[in-house]
Design a protein around this motif. Structure first.
Motif, PDB file in Angstrom:
ATOM      1  N   ILE A   1       0.843  -1.204   0.000  1.00 30.62           N
ATOM      2  CA  ILE A   1       0.000   0.000   0.000  1.00 30.62           C
ATOM      3  C   ILE A   1       0.875   1.251   0.000  1.00 30.62           C
ATOM      4  O   ILE A   1       0.624   2.203  -0.738  1.00 30.62           O
ATOM      5  N   ALA A   2       1.934   1.220   0.817  1.00 33.26           N
ATOM      6  CA  ALA A   2       2.836   2.383   0.878  1.00 33.26           C
ATOM      7  C   ALA A   2       3.427   2.670  -0.500  1.00 33.26           C
ATOM      8  O   ALA A   2       3.536   3.831  -0.912  1.00 33.26           O
ATOM      9  N   GLN A   3       3.799   1.605  -1.211  1.00 34.33           N
ATOM     10  CA  GLN A   3       4.376   1.793  -2.545  1.00 34.33           C
ATOM     11  C   GLN A   3       3.313   2.266  -3.534  1.00 34.33           C
ATOM     12  O   GLN A   3       3.535   3.225  -4.284  1.00 34.33           O
ATOM     13  N   ALA A   4       2.145   1.593  -3.530  1.00 39.21           N
ATOM     14  CA  ALA A   4       1.098   1.934  -4.490  1.00 39.21           C
ATOM     15  C   ALA A   4       0.601   3.364  -4.281  1.00 39.21           C
ATOM     16  O   ALA A   4       0.294   4.069  -5.245  1.00 39.21           O
ATOM     17  N   GLU A   5       0.531   3.779  -3.024  1.00 43.46           N
ATOM     18  CA  GLU A   5       0.022   5.119  -2.714  1.00 43.46           C
ATOM     19  C   GLU A   5       1.114   6.174  -2.792  1.00 43.46           C
ATOM     20  O   GLU A   5       0.868   7.354  -2.541  1.00 43.46           O
ATOM     21  N   LYS A   6       2.333   5.735  -3.096  1.00 39.34           N
ATOM     22  CA  LYS A   6       3.487   6.654  -3.220  1.00 39.34           C
ATOM     23  C   LYS A   6       3.577   7.596  -2.019  1.00 39.34           C
ATOM     24  O   LYS A   6       3.678   8.817  -2.170  1.00 39.34           O
ATOM     25  N   VAL A   7       3.515   7.009  -0.832  1.00 40.53           N
ATOM     26  CA  VAL A   7       3.578   7.862   0.358  1.00 40.53           C
ATOM     27  C   VAL A   7       5.000   8.374   0.579  1.00 40.53           C
ATOM     28  O   VAL A   7       5.969   7.760   0.117  1.00 40.53           O
ATOM     29  N   ASP A   8       5.110   9.483   1.300  1.00 39.64           N
ATOM     30  CA  ASP A   8       6.418  10.058   1.619  1.00 39.64           C
ATOM     31  C   ASP A   8       6.954   9.541   2.943  1.00 39.64           C
ATOM     32  O   ASP A   8       8.120   9.778   3.274  1.00 39.64           O
ATOM     33  N   ALA A   9       6.095   8.885   3.733  1.00 39.12           N
ATOM     34  CA  ALA A   9       6.530   8.410   5.047  1.00 39.12           C
ATOM     35  C   ALA A   9       5.516   7.417   5.595  1.00 39.12           C
ATOM     36  O   ALA A   9       4.371   7.363   5.140  1.00 39.12           O
ATOM     37  N   VAL A  10       5.961   6.628   6.572  1.00 39.54           N
ATOM     38  CA  VAL A  10       5.068   5.706   7.286  1.00 39.54           C
ATOM     39  C   VAL A  10       5.080   6.065   8.770  1.00 39.54           C
ATOM     40  O   VAL A  10       6.158   6.234   9.366  1.00 39.54           O
ATOM     41  N   VAL A  11       3.890   6.220   9.338  1.00 36.63           N
ATOM     42  CA  VAL A  11       3.728   6.535  10.756  1.00 36.63           C
ATOM     43  C   VAL A  11       3.265   5.271  11.486  1.00 36.63           C
ATOM     44  O   VAL A  11       2.288   4.639  11.061  1.00 36.63           O
ATOM     45  N   LEU A  12       3.977   4.909  12.566  1.00 37.64           N
ATOM     46  CA  LEU A  12       3.612   3.738  13.369  1.00 37.64           C
ATOM     47  C   LEU A  12       3.399   4.225  14.804  1.00 37.64           C
ATOM     48  O   LEU A  12       4.349   4.541  15.517  1.00 37.64           O
ATOM     49  N   ALA A  13       2.112   4.301  15.212  1.00 35.38           N
ATOM     50  CA  ALA A  13       1.746   5.022  16.433  1.00 35.38           C
ATOM     51  C   ALA A  13       1.722   4.131  17.679  1.00 35.38           C
ATOM     52  O   ALA A  13       0.764   4.135  18.442  1.00 35.38           O
ATOM     53  N   GLY A  14       2.789   3.367  17.898  1.00 39.17           N
ATOM     54  CA  GLY A  14       2.969   2.680  19.179  1.00 39.17           C
ATOM     55  C   GLY A  14       2.431   1.275  19.268  1.00 39.17           C
ATOM     56  O   GLY A  14       1.650   0.826  18.446  1.00 39.17           O
ATOM     57  N   ASP A  15       2.890   0.564  20.331  1.00 41.25           N
ATOM     58  CA  ASP A  15       2.673  -0.871  20.493  1.00 41.25           C
ATOM     59  C   ASP A  15       3.229  -1.637  19.294  1.00 41.25           C
ATOM     60  O   ASP A  15       2.535  -2.414  18.639  1.00 41.25           O
ATOM     61  N   VAL A  16       4.500  -1.389  19.047  1.00 39.48           N
ATOM     62  CA  VAL A  16       5.222  -2.142  18.018  1.00 39.48           C
ATOM     63  C   VAL A  16       5.270  -3.600  18.467  1.00 39.48           C
ATOM     64  O   VAL A  16       4.961  -4.502  17.703  1.00 39.48           O
TER      65      VAL A  16
ATOM     66  N   GLN B   1      13.739  -2.516   8.895  1.00 43.73           N
ATOM     67  CA  GLN B   1      14.823  -2.392   7.917  1.00 43.73           C
ATOM     68  C   GLN B   1      14.275  -2.423   6.494  1.00 43.73           C
ATOM     69  O   GLN B   1      14.764  -1.698   5.619  1.00 43.73           O
ATOM     70  N   THR B   2      13.259  -3.259   6.273  1.00 46.49           N
ATOM     71  CA  THR B   2      12.672  -3.334   4.932  1.00 46.49           C
ATOM     72  C   THR B   2      12.091  -1.983   4.522  1.00 46.49           C
ATOM     73  O   THR B   2      12.371  -1.474   3.436  1.00 46.49           O
ATOM     74  N   LEU B   3      11.300  -1.392   5.391  1.00 48.18           N
ATOM     75  CA  LEU B   3      10.666  -0.108   5.050  1.00 48.18           C
ATOM     76  C   LEU B   3      11.708   1.000   4.920  1.00 48.18           C
ATOM     77  O   LEU B   3      11.706   1.768   3.965  1.00 48.18           O
ATOM     78  N   ASN B   4      12.609   1.079   5.903  1.00 42.95           N
ATOM     79  CA  ASN B   4      13.508   2.231   5.953  1.00 42.95           C
ATOM     80  C   ASN B   4      14.766   2.052   5.104  1.00 42.95           C
ATOM     81  O   ASN B   4      15.160   2.966   4.374  1.00 42.95           O
TER      82      ASN B   4
ATOM     83  N   ASP C   1      13.305   0.103   1.242  1.00 38.26           N
ATOM     84  CA  ASP C   1      12.365   0.944   0.483  1.00 38.26           C
ATOM     85  C   ASP C   1      12.651   2.445   0.639  1.00 38.26           C
ATOM     86  O   ASP C   1      11.988   3.258   0.001  1.00 38.26           O
ATOM     87  N   HIS C   2      13.610   2.773   1.504  1.00 36.14           N
ATOM     88  CA  HIS C   2      13.995   4.172   1.727  1.00 36.14           C
ATOM     89  C   HIS C   2      12.820   5.060   2.110  1.00 36.14           C
ATOM     90  O   HIS C   2      12.735   6.219   1.696  1.00 36.14           O
ATOM     91  N   LEU C   3      11.900   4.504   2.896  1.00 35.97           N
ATOM     92  CA  LEU C   3      10.765   5.300   3.376  1.00 35.97           C
ATOM     93  C   LEU C   3      11.100   5.915   4.734  1.00 35.97           C
ATOM     94  O   LEU C   3      11.521   5.199   5.642  1.00 35.97           O
ATOM     95  N   PRO C   4      10.917   7.209   4.893  1.00 35.59           N
ATOM     96  CA  PRO C   4      11.040   7.785   6.233  1.00 35.59           C
ATOM     97  C   PRO C   4      10.031   7.129   7.176  1.00 35.59           C
ATOM     98  O   PRO C   4       8.893   6.854   6.765  1.00 35.59           O
ATOM     99  N   LEU C   5      10.449   6.852   8.391  1.00 39.43           N
ATOM    100  CA  LEU C   5       9.578   6.220   9.388  1.00 39.43           C
ATOM    101  C   LEU C   5       9.430   7.137  10.588  1.00 39.43           C
ATOM    102  O   LEU C   5      10.414   7.719  11.056  1.00 39.43           O
ATOM    103  N   LEU C   6       8.196   7.230  11.105  1.00 42.81           N
ATOM    104  CA  LEU C   6       7.926   8.020  12.296  1.00 42.81           C
ATOM    105  C   LEU C   6       7.276   7.085  13.306  1.00 42.81           C
ATOM    106  O   LEU C   6       6.130   6.680  13.127  1.00 42.81           O
ATOM    107  N   VAL C   7       8.014   6.719  14.339  1.00 42.34           N
ATOM    108  CA  VAL C   7       7.578   5.655  15.246  1.00 42.34           C
ATOM    109  C   VAL C   7       7.631   6.140  16.692  1.00 42.34           C
ATOM    110  O   VAL C   7       8.565   6.848  17.095  1.00 42.34           O
ATOM    111  N   ILE C   8       6.626   5.761  17.479  1.00 44.33           N
ATOM    112  CA  ILE C   8       6.638   6.030  18.918  1.00 44.33           C
ATOM    113  C   ILE C   8       6.434   4.722  19.677  1.00 44.33           C
ATOM    114  O   ILE C   8       5.928   3.741  19.126  1.00 44.33           O
ATOM    115  N   SER C   9       6.810   4.727  20.952  1.00 45.80           N
ATOM    116  CA  SER C   9       6.543   3.567  21.802  1.00 45.80           C
ATOM    117  C   SER C   9       5.133   3.687  22.373  1.00 45.80           C
ATOM    118  O   SER C   9       4.665   4.776  22.700  1.00 45.80           O
TER     119      SER C   9
END
Lengths: 374, 374
Positions: free
Chosen positions: B34-49, B68-71, B74-82
């Protein structure tokens, strides 16, 4: 290339119930100072960063802080491998990002062979703790049945990659033959079968080893254990702790000592002497002490009494054995005693004190469960 | 700025004894697509990894690989919180290195306030799960007694840093008021006292939330839970899982569904129907099933029989209760029964089968220990 060689930090280790973190942080500060004073170009940490695969949060935070201090604050290149006490997966988390700041962390055999690290005039091969099956898998060679055969193949593969204009340094974590052994390392991994013959290691200009905790474990000019920065066992009581400063250009290897915060001593003395207020200098009364009592008579509550003066007593044993009442059974007659009496006698011998009511209950209950399970 | 909003991966979670890793990897591959198809600039992961502070090695290796795969691949910026399930210390290891490849991982409250992340036209505030004491400490203000007061101070401090020419996005992990709750999240952190009032969140152009597992939990245009990518509870059986695609430039928020590998269904049917070979399509027989039997009579070994056809049964309950022999005590008379009989009855009601000899022994033994401890 001038680097500092340390190993076997064992962060998280406890010694007979005592937390060693303060000792380890004290040693770390000296390692940092030595690295600065010696103007080294890199720091080598040859495995057993943690004491256990599953370190607690405090240990993780401590290691994070130490590594960040050296690499991100002091901008020192780091060359680190996992030892047999580390979890390659847990220690290795984040490793693909670390090399951007010259923090090279290898936790897989393949990395040692596929990714030699060149710093200045030196090519480093970072070989994490490995097992023969990993060598068989990597080389697709079932004949690599044991550690010596696997290591021969590994060294050959490394030699094939030797850059001719560079010095060659191996960083590894194993039991090299010819070494003597201290008892804070588990025995399962230092038996003859698992030993790496020292002569396999001669192609390298220097071999920075981890695993054995005494830097005297191997007496080779260019193949050395740094030992642990902190004493982890009474067998290391007379060891001096420290790090090696290795200069591959000048071809020198120099020892730099680390001073303990609280030393670890074996003290042989009588109870009467030990209870004199000035028997040990005040500065040493907080040391970790393995006490060998010269008395032979029973001394009630000896541990409780001595711990008031020496809070960090590791153990109390008897230099000349202990008197027994005339009716104490010989080993011959003990064979006929019931298991609970035997266990109680054994406990009393070892601890110099009888087990408590609660401990006796536990003994009885455990024995009952063992009988029930049969 | 166009980003994908996901949360609550809970890697390592088990569902009634079933490992969910295969489900989670299946969902992850779709998130990546989905990230690739939607050509997003970043992926946000809002906790409870992770599902728990102390994840097992397999979970650590899985998360490492996903990140590692995403970042890195795929060179996608990642925004992650705990989140509240993550250990900030363990998850945060290596974080100072990660931002070099635009992987921004915040595990401390201070980072949310001191280190906003600017990507394209958007300023992101990454607020990890936090507790009121952390807010009191950060602001040195003892009046921040609870979550709403703490959050008011946090939002104010963020607003003070709003870059006027940017959009402002908050990434957070908490219970926002007005949400309904699914029972795969612990109840201790969703009570009224701990809720963040939704109106506090209006200064942001978008709020990417984690914590509640249904994306319907909150019906606000610009304040959204993504929900978990996998169903973690029978209460989520009718939920569609997926991610939000947020475009801050076009001010659009679009739902993209994720298809489960094995769905989670609640099935209400009779035993006779269920044992028909084609009652469920073959593709659904491997689904995770919460079965509600319409039968009322006792069916011996019902779980064992049904599991032969449906290997992933989560639970069996009775839609209309279960017949009881005439001498079955009423709740009134049950009050007078001894605890072991009550426990055995309860077990039989719940499992539709009597406890084994061994289980009865355990019950008796546990009850004895409780009595002894009084």
């Amino acid at each position: 290339m001038r680097f500092l060689h340390t190993a076997d930090w064992h962060i998280g280790k406890r010694l007979n119930g005592f937390d060693l973190l303060e000792e380890q942080e004290h040693a770390f500060r000296q390692i940092r100072q030595i690295a600065q004073a010696e103007k080294v170009d890199a720091v080598v940490l040859a495995g057993d960063v943690y004491d256990r695969a599953l370190a607690n949060e405090e240990s993780v935070a401590t290691v994070d802080h130490m590594i960040q201090t050296l690499n991100l604050t002091d901008h020192l290149p780091l060359l680190v491998i996992s030892g047999n006490h580390d979890s390659p997966v847990r220690l290795g988390t984040g490793a693909p990002w670390f090399s951007a700041t010259q923090y090279y962390l290898h936790t897989q055999l393949a990395q040692a062979l596929d990714e030699p690290v060149v710093l200045g005039d030196t090519q480093f091969f970072l070989l994490p703790f490995w097992q023969p099956f990993a060598a068989r898998e990597y080389f697709q060679d079932d004949s690599l049945a044991d550690v010596p055969k696997g290591m021969a193949a590994i060294v050959q593969a490394m030699q094939a990659q030797f850059a001719p204009d560079k010095k060659h340094v191996l960083v590894a974590h194993f039991f090299a033959a010819g070494s003597s052994q201290t008892d804070s390392e588990t025995t399962s991994t230092v038996g003859g079968l698992d030993a790496v013959p020292v002569d396999l290691l001669t192609p390298f200009d220097y071999v920075a080893l981890g695993h054995l905790h005494s830097h005297h474990a191997l007496n080779e000019e260019r193949i050395k254990y740094s030992g642990s920065p902190v004493k982890f066992s009474t067998s290391e009581a007379s060891d001096e702790k420290g790090v090696w400063i290795v200069d591959t250009t000048a071809a020198t290897v120099t020892w730099r000592a680390i001073t303990p915060l609280h030393d670890l001593q074996v003290v042989t003395a009588s109870f009467a002497d030990l209870t004199q207020p000035d028997f040990l200098p005040v500065s040493a009364q907080n040391d970790f002490l393995a006490i060998q009592l010269t008395d032979t008579q029973v001394i009630p509550n000896v541990m409780q009494i001595l711990r008031q003066q020496y809070p960090h007593i590791l153990s109390i044993s008897r230099a000349h054995g202990r008197d027994r009442a005339d009716d104490t059974p010989t080993w011959q007659s003990q064979r006929k005693l019931d298991p609970l009496t035997l266990a109680t006698d054994f406990y009393t011998d070892m601890k110099d004190d009888a087990p408590t009511k609660r401990q006796q209950q536990w003994l009885a209950q455990t024995w009952q469960e063992m009988e029930d399970a049969q």
